[in-house]
Design a protein around this motif. Structure first.
Motif, PDB file in Angstrom:
ATOM      1  N   MET A   1       0.837  -1.209   0.000  1.00  0.00           N
ATOM      2  CA  MET A   1       0.000   0.000   0.000  1.00  0.00           C
ATOM      3  C   MET A   1       0.869   1.255   0.000  1.00  0.00           C
ATOM      4  O   MET A   1       0.709   2.152  -0.813  1.00  0.00           O
ATOM      5  N   LEU A   2       1.861   1.311   0.927  1.00  0.00           N
ATOM      6  CA  LEU A   2       2.706   2.498   1.005  1.00  0.00           C
ATOM      7  C   LEU A   2       3.536   2.672  -0.252  1.00  0.00           C
ATOM      8  O   LEU A   2       3.845   3.799  -0.652  1.00  0.00           O
ATOM      9  N   ASP A   3       3.934   1.574  -0.883  1.00  0.00           N
ATOM     10  CA  ASP A   3       4.748   1.669  -2.090  1.00  0.00           C
ATOM     11  C   ASP A   3       4.015   2.344  -3.225  1.00  0.00           C
ATOM     12  O   ASP A   3       4.625   2.849  -4.166  1.00  0.00           O
ATOM     13  N   ASP A   4       2.671   2.349  -3.169  1.00  0.00           N
ATOM     14  CA  ASP A   4       1.866   2.955  -4.234  1.00  0.00           C
ATOM     15  C   ASP A   4       1.736   4.464  -4.079  1.00  0.00           C
ATOM     16  O   ASP A   4       1.212   5.134  -4.955  1.00  0.00           O
ATOM     17  N   ILE A   5       2.192   5.000  -2.942  1.00  0.00           N
ATOM     18  CA  ILE A   5       2.006   6.422  -2.664  1.00  0.00           C
ATOM     19  C   ILE A   5       3.359   7.112  -2.650  1.00  0.00           C
ATOM     20  O   ILE A   5       4.228   6.782  -1.836  1.00  0.00           O
ATOM     21  N   PRO A   6       3.623   8.062  -3.553  1.00  0.00           N
ATOM     22  CA  PRO A   6       4.917   8.741  -3.567  1.00  0.00           C
ATOM     23  C   PRO A   6       5.140   9.515  -2.284  1.00  0.00           C
ATOM     24  O   PRO A   6       4.187   9.969  -1.643  1.00  0.00           O
ATOM     25  N   PRO A   7       6.398   9.691  -1.863  1.00  0.00           N
ATOM     26  CA  PRO A   7       6.685  10.408  -0.617  1.00  0.00           C
ATOM     27  C   PRO A   7       6.093  11.804  -0.570  1.00  0.00           C
ATOM     28  O   PRO A   7       5.738  12.292   0.507  1.00  0.00           O
ATOM     29  N   THR A   8       5.976  12.461  -1.716  1.00  0.00           N
ATOM     30  CA  THR A   8       5.421  13.815  -1.732  1.00  0.00           C
ATOM     31  C   THR A   8       3.930  13.842  -1.470  1.00  0.00           C
ATOM     32  O   THR A   8       3.360  14.912  -1.263  1.00  0.00           O
ATOM     33  N   ALA A   9       3.272  12.666  -1.505  1.00  0.00           N
ATOM     34  CA  ALA A   9       1.830  12.606  -1.268  1.00  0.00           C
ATOM     35  C   ALA A   9       1.526  11.874   0.031  1.00  0.00           C
ATOM     36  O   ALA A   9       0.533  11.166   0.156  1.00  0.00           O
ATOM     37  N   ARG A  10       2.412  12.041   1.017  1.00  0.00           N
ATOM     38  CA  ARG A  10       2.222  11.403   2.315  1.00  0.00           C
ATOM     39  C   ARG A  10       2.283  12.453   3.416  1.00  0.00           C
ATOM     40  O   ARG A  10       2.931  13.491   3.267  1.00  0.00           O
ATOM     41  N   PRO A  11       1.634  12.184   4.546  1.00  0.00           N
ATOM     42  CA  PRO A  11       1.748  13.122   5.673  1.00  0.00           C
ATOM     43  C   PRO A  11       3.155  13.105   6.246  1.00  0.00           C
ATOM     44  O   PRO A  11       3.904  12.143   6.079  1.00  0.00           O
ATOM     45  N   THR A  12       3.529  14.179   6.930  1.00  0.00           N
ATOM     46  CA  THR A  12       4.847  14.252   7.529  1.00  0.00           C
ATOM     47  C   THR A  12       4.978  13.213   8.632  1.00  0.00           C
ATOM     48  O   THR A  12       4.016  12.856   9.311  1.00  0.00           O
ATOM     49  N   LEU A 180      -4.337  18.566   2.858  1.00  0.00           N
ATOM     50  CA  LEU A 180      -3.012  19.144   3.063  1.00  0.00           C
ATOM     51  C   LEU A 180      -1.930  18.067   3.080  1.00  0.00           C
ATOM     52  O   LEU A 180      -0.818  18.278   2.599  1.00  0.00           O
ATOM     53  N   ASP A 181      -2.279  16.892   3.632  1.00  0.00           N
ATOM     54  CA  ASP A 181      -1.299  15.814   3.788  1.00  0.00           C
ATOM     55  C   ASP A 181      -1.038  15.051   2.505  1.00  0.00           C
ATOM     56  O   ASP A 181       0.115  14.783   2.150  1.00  0.00           O
ATOM     57  N   VAL A 182      -2.111  14.660   1.819  1.00  0.00           N
ATOM     58  CA  VAL A 182      -1.964  13.697   0.723  1.00  0.00           C
ATOM     59  C   VAL A 182      -2.516  14.204  -0.599  1.00  0.00           C
ATOM     60  O   VAL A 182      -2.526  13.471  -1.585  1.00  0.00           O
ATOM     61  N   GLY A 183      -2.987  15.439  -0.635  1.00  0.00           N
ATOM     62  CA  GLY A 183      -3.479  16.010  -1.876  1.00  0.00           C
ATOM     63  C   GLY A 183      -4.985  15.987  -1.984  1.00  0.00           C
ATOM     64  O   GLY A 183      -5.669  15.173  -1.357  1.00  0.00           O
ATOM     65  N   ARG A 184      -5.478  16.887  -2.815  1.00  0.00           N
ATOM     66  CA  ARG A 184      -6.919  17.083  -2.955  1.00  0.00           C
ATOM     67  C   ARG A 184      -7.628  15.849  -3.513  1.00  0.00           C
ATOM     68  O   ARG A 184      -8.690  15.457  -3.048  1.00  0.00           O
ATOM     69  N   ALA A 185      -7.020  15.199  -4.531  1.00  0.00           N
ATOM     70  CA  ALA A 185      -7.687  14.085  -5.196  1.00  0.00           C
ATOM     71  C   ALA A 185      -7.946  12.943  -4.218  1.00  0.00           C
ATOM     72  O   ALA A 185      -9.040  12.370  -4.184  1.00  0.00           O
ATOM     73  N   ARG A 186      -6.934  12.611  -3.422  1.00  0.00           N
ATOM     74  CA  ARG A 186      -7.112  11.502  -2.479  1.00  0.00           C
ATOM     75  C   ARG A 186      -8.110  11.883  -1.382  1.00  0.00           C
ATOM     76  O   ARG A 186      -8.896  11.056  -0.927  1.00  0.00           O
ATOM     77  N   ALA A 187      -8.043  13.147  -0.933  1.00  0.00           N
ATOM     78  CA  ALA A 187      -8.995  13.595   0.085  1.00  0.00           C
ATOM     79  C   ALA A 187     -10.421  13.560  -0.455  1.00  0.00           C
ATOM     80  O   ALA A 187     -11.357  13.216   0.263  1.00  0.00           O
ATOM     81  N   GLU A 188     -10.609  13.915  -1.718  1.00  0.00           N
ATOM     82  CA  GLU A 188     -11.939  13.842  -2.319  1.00  0.00           C
ATOM     83  C   GLU A 188     -12.429  12.401  -2.366  1.00  0.00           C
ATOM     84  O   GLU A 188     -13.620  12.131  -2.140  1.00  0.00           O
ATOM     85  N   ALA A 189     -11.521  11.468  -2.648  1.00  0.00           N
ATOM     86  CA  ALA A 189     -11.905  10.058  -2.681  1.00  0.00           C
ATOM     87  C   ALA A 189     -12.360   9.600  -1.297  1.00  0.00           C
ATOM     88  O   ALA A 189     -13.350   8.867  -1.167  1.00  0.00           O
ATOM     89  N   VAL A 190     -11.645  10.030  -0.270  1.00  0.00           N
ATOM     90  CA  VAL A 190     -12.049   9.691   1.091  1.00  0.00           C
ATOM     91  C   VAL A 190     -13.391  10.347   1.413  1.00  0.00           C
ATOM     92  O   VAL A 190     -14.272   9.731   2.017  1.00  0.00           O
ATOM     93  N   GLY A 191     -13.547  11.615   1.008  1.00  0.00           N
ATOM     94  CA  GLY A 191     -14.806  12.308   1.239  1.00  0.00           C
ATOM     95  C   GLY A 191     -15.984  11.574   0.630  1.00  0.00           C
ATOM     96  O   GLY A 191     -17.043  11.459   1.251  1.00  0.00           O
ATOM     97  N   ARG A 192     -15.795  11.069  -0.568  1.00  0.00           N
ATOM     98  CA  ARG A 192     -16.874  10.295  -1.195  1.00  0.00           C
ATOM     99  C   ARG A 192     -17.112   8.988  -0.437  1.00  0.00           C
ATOM    100  O   ARG A 192     -18.248   8.547  -0.284  1.00  0.00           O
ATOM    101  N   ALA A 193     -16.042   8.387   0.048  1.00  0.00           N
ATOM    102  CA  ALA A 193     -16.173   7.103   0.739  1.00  0.00           C
ATOM    103  C   ALA A 193     -16.922   7.235   2.060  1.00  0.00           C
ATOM    104  O   ALA A 193     -17.655   6.341   2.461  1.00  0.00           O
TER     105      ALA A 193
END
Length: 318
Positions: A1-12, A180-193
């Motif tokens: 799972m983590l390997d699919d997410i680039p470091p720039t799209a992860r929380p600190t 802010l942590d992982v980007g708008r697109a992923r947050a929107e996906a969570v919002g829909r979920a």
């Protein structure tokens, strides 16, 4: 799972950890919906594109034996204070000191609604811009005159301090932090979920549709009460036919399928964070009887409430 997410799209991350630790302060009068919201947003999702659980570890903290100790706040990456039922209540020295120490240690500090009072007492909001529930604006100004209160915004960012205001502020703010942590697109996906439509830029609503976030917000506030379709429609000034159709379009579920899942989620939170008897929890979340809770819990979680509590406590002791 983590390997699919680039470091720039992860929380600190800090202290060499692999997951961003979110410590949730759970005082005795914490608003259960806000505590559950943190798990809903930062927890596992069925849809892979909306699953962020590998990035986060959510830890409920407090002074009760079943919670992680207050010291956990001090080493967390993010500290979240949910809304509280009694914002003017005096808080223990240990709670305020832990919040103050977490801030000094560099944690991102977050308050949902009336939780801002606790950050205020810890000095976290001194000289900062912040918001809280509008009903308590006057008291907030009286207690924290050095804080610049903004009652017009659904949530306020001031460097690493974030506060939210009013109904649904917890969901709005949690999704905003995720963005802010992982980007708008992923947050929107969570919002829909999690079937949310926050006001601050992550909107699932289409033009011309009823604001289903308002409907869901009202339902969450009244989960513990008997709910019927006529009552919901009357309270929200929507025809029953329109409510049924548009809720199904927005969520893919009937209202009462959705309500039962929300009640199960709230029951899970109470099982994790309190020692309340299961029969009492059944009433508190709106199921009315232990048998109804058992049936719905088995259906949605795959185990009994008693077994879930035992496994959760055992896992936290390992």
């Amino acid at each position: 799972m983590l390997d699919d997410i680039p470091p720039t799209a992860r929380p600190t991350l800090s202290r060499g950890r692999f997951r961003h630790v979110i410590a949730v302060l759970v005082p005795g009068d914490a608003i259960g919906q806000d505590v559950a919201t943190v798990r809903q947003v930062f927890g596992p999702r069925t849809a892979p594109e909306a699953d962020v659980a590998a990035l986060y570890e959510v830890v409920p903290c407090g002074e009760r034996d079943e919670l992680a100790p207050l010291e956990t706040l001090i080493t967390a990456d993010t500290v979240i204070v949910p809304g509280v039922e009694n914002p003017l209540a005096q808080r223990g020295v240990a709670v305020i000191d832990a919040l103050r120490a977490a801030y000094a240690a560099g944690a991102r500090m977050v308050a949902f609604g009336t939780g801002a009072f606790l950050l205020g007492h810890a000095g976290v909001l001194d000289g900062r811009r912040a918001t809280t529930h509008w009903q308590h604006a006057r008291e907030f100004r009286e207690h924290f005159p050095s804080t610049r209160l903004d009652t017009e915004s659904p949530h306020v960012d001031d460097d690493r301090v974030h506060t939210g205001a009013g109904m649904l502020s917890g969901m709005d703010l949690a999704l905003h932090l995720l963005s802010l942590d992982v980007g708008r697109a992923r947050a929107e996906a969570v919002g829909r979920a999690v079937i949310a439509a926050p006001r601050a830029g992550i909107r699932a609503r289409r033009d011309g549709e009823e604001p289903m976030a308002v409907v869901m917000g009202w339902l969450r506030e009244h989960l513990h009460e008997p709910l019927s379709l006529p009552r919901v429609a009357e309270e929200l000034y929507i025809s029953e036919r329109s409510l049924v159709r548009k809720f199904r379009i927005a969520t893919g579920d009937t209202i009462f399928e959705w309500v039962n899942r929300e009640r199960v989620d709230r029951a899970r939170m109470l099982l994790e964070t309190t020692d309340r008897p299961i029969a009492e929890i059944a009433v508190a979340v709106g199921f009315g009887s232990p048998e109804t809770l058992r049936r719905n819990f088995q259906r949605h979680v795959g185990t009994t409430a008693r077994s879930y509590r035992h496994k959760f406590r055992h896992a936290n002791l390992d």
